[in-house]
Design an enzyme around this catalytic site. Sequence first.
Site, PDB file in Angstrom:
ATOM      1  N   SER A 281       7.021  -1.909   5.802  1.00 17.55           N
ATOM      2  CA  SER A 281       7.007  -0.559   6.358  1.00 17.55           C
ATOM      3  C   SER A 281       6.058   0.391   5.639  1.00 17.55           C
ATOM      4  O   SER A 281       5.547   1.329   6.251  1.00 17.55           O
ATOM      5  CB  SER A 281       8.426   0.027   6.325  1.00 17.55           C
ATOM      6  OG  SER A 281       9.308  -0.781   7.064  1.00 17.55           O
ATOM      7  N   THR A 282       5.842   0.199   4.366  1.00 16.34           N
ATOM      8  CA  THR A 282       4.996   1.116   3.607  1.00 16.34           C
ATOM      9  C   THR A 282       3.858   0.362   2.937  1.00 16.34           C
ATOM     10  O   THR A 282       3.952  -0.839   2.672  1.00 16.34           O
ATOM     11  CB  THR A 282       5.815   1.858   2.530  1.00 16.34           C
ATOM     12  OG1 THR A 282       6.340   0.894   1.604  1.00 16.34           O
ATOM     13  CG2 THR A 282       6.973   2.626   3.160  1.00 16.34           C
TER      14      THR A 282
END
Length: 200
Positions: free
Chosen positions: A20-21
């Site tokens: 996600s990051t």
Amino acid sequence: MSIWPHIATTGRLIGYARVSTKDQRLRMQLDALNGVNCDLIYKDHGVSGAKASRSGLDAMLAELHEGDTVVVFKLDRLGRSVLHLADLLVRFQNEGIHFCSISEGINTTTPGGKLVFHLFSAFAEFQRDIIAENTRAGLDAARKRGAKLGRPPAIDIGVVLEAHRTIQQEGLTISGAARLLEVDRSTLSRHLNNTRTLSF
């Protein structure tokens, strides 16, 4: 001896990995996908599962052919929500594509694993029924409280949810869904965006 399971299939193994990051690492997922000898691996790095469009996932979906098996390290790497995951699995079933999640031990190339498709298909239908029921109940409650709701929606929630189903499970575009359901494309797109932020 490999620590990763053997996936018996006559088609290709197509891996998908996502974090996600940007400061997260794909290494664990990639090690697992390489460990089961995936033929191709698609990645989304630094892309939230909540995003409606992910370049790696979109490219993988375009690449898939009947007989292929989609492989992920964990279920939550694939779908942006449980409903989205269920829709993808229904789409795989419709297109003759198998699915394997290494961590959860799900493998639809096995007789027992095929049950997963039926369970997720039932869940997707159940979830849409709940969304429609809650939406209509919310509108009715607001009217009884005397709230001013403006003009009635141009498209019923049931039509919006059916459009969402055809897009996610059958791979139709918004334009294709609008033609199928005989509604205006821009109106449908607006309703899909409004509903998706609440439920999908």
